[in-house]
Design an enzyme around this catalytic site. Sequence first.
Site, PDB file in Angstrom:
ATOM      1  CB  ALA A   1      -2.450   0.388   9.067  1.00  0.00           C
ATOM      2  CG  ASP A   2      -4.016  -5.094   5.240  1.00  0.00           C
ATOM      3  OD1 ASP A   2      -4.669  -4.662   4.569  1.00  0.00           O
ATOM      4  OD2 ASP A   2      -3.686  -6.417   5.437  1.00  0.00           O
ATOM      5  CB  THR A   3      -6.356  -5.110  10.500  1.00  0.00           C
ATOM      6  OG1 THR A   3      -5.884  -3.864  10.913  1.00  0.00           O
ATOM      7  CG2 THR A   3      -6.585  -5.848  11.778  1.00  0.00           C
TER       8      THR A   3
ATOM      9  N   GLY B   1      -0.275  -4.786  10.343  1.00  0.00           N
ATOM     10  CA  GLY B   1       0.939  -4.475   9.667  1.00  0.00           C
ATOM     11  C   GLY B   1       1.013  -2.817   9.322  1.00  0.00           C
TER      12      GLY B   1
ATOM     13  CE  LYS C   1      -4.289  -1.742   2.609  1.00  0.00           C
ATOM     14  NZ  LYS C   1      -4.872  -1.369   3.732  1.00  0.00           N
TER      15      LYS C   1
END
Length: 193
Positions: free
Chosen positions: A76-78, A113, A59
């Site tokens: 961010a990525d969840t 992350g 991203k």
Amino acid sequence: MLDNIKEYNLVLASGSPRRKELLSRLGIDFKVRVLFGIDESYPKDMPTASIAEYISRKKAEGYRTSMEDSELIICADTIVCLGKKVLGKPHSVEEAKEMLHELSGRWHEVFTGVTLMSKDKTASFTAETRVHFAKLDDEEIDYYVDNYLPLDKAGAYGIQDWIGNVAVERIEGSYFNVVGLPMQRLYNALKAF
């Protein structure tokens, strides 16, 4: 505080209202910018603990060509993992209910992350939280899915919603990580950037 990043214009690269609210609690100025169409795929043999950070880096790289020299991008990525199975955002009400049935009465992991990127520096980390759900019946799952917005949430739930009050029996790690932005880790990453 966070004097070291005052030279930057902070950009939260997320359309999540939860991430926006959490970041605003740090008392720093930032703007939100969302780019659509960024590839969020990952190698199928990648360990689940590495996926969220890998996607957050992808991203961030998507913003590189459009970012200004003075900007610091926060991506961010969840993801939610049940064993080795990744539960992303459900594509339908039926899939949301299936996910909640799978999580019912079990432990799962939530990985977020985070990548911080300026023109000349990149730093990333992953936060992990373990969550145990109580056993949920069909009525409770139907109520949650019908009255809240689980389709925009990894694992089909938001811990800050009604379901967090009735289903979360135990949590090991950062609550804010489950919401979508591990604040203490992010604060320390910003201090060190």
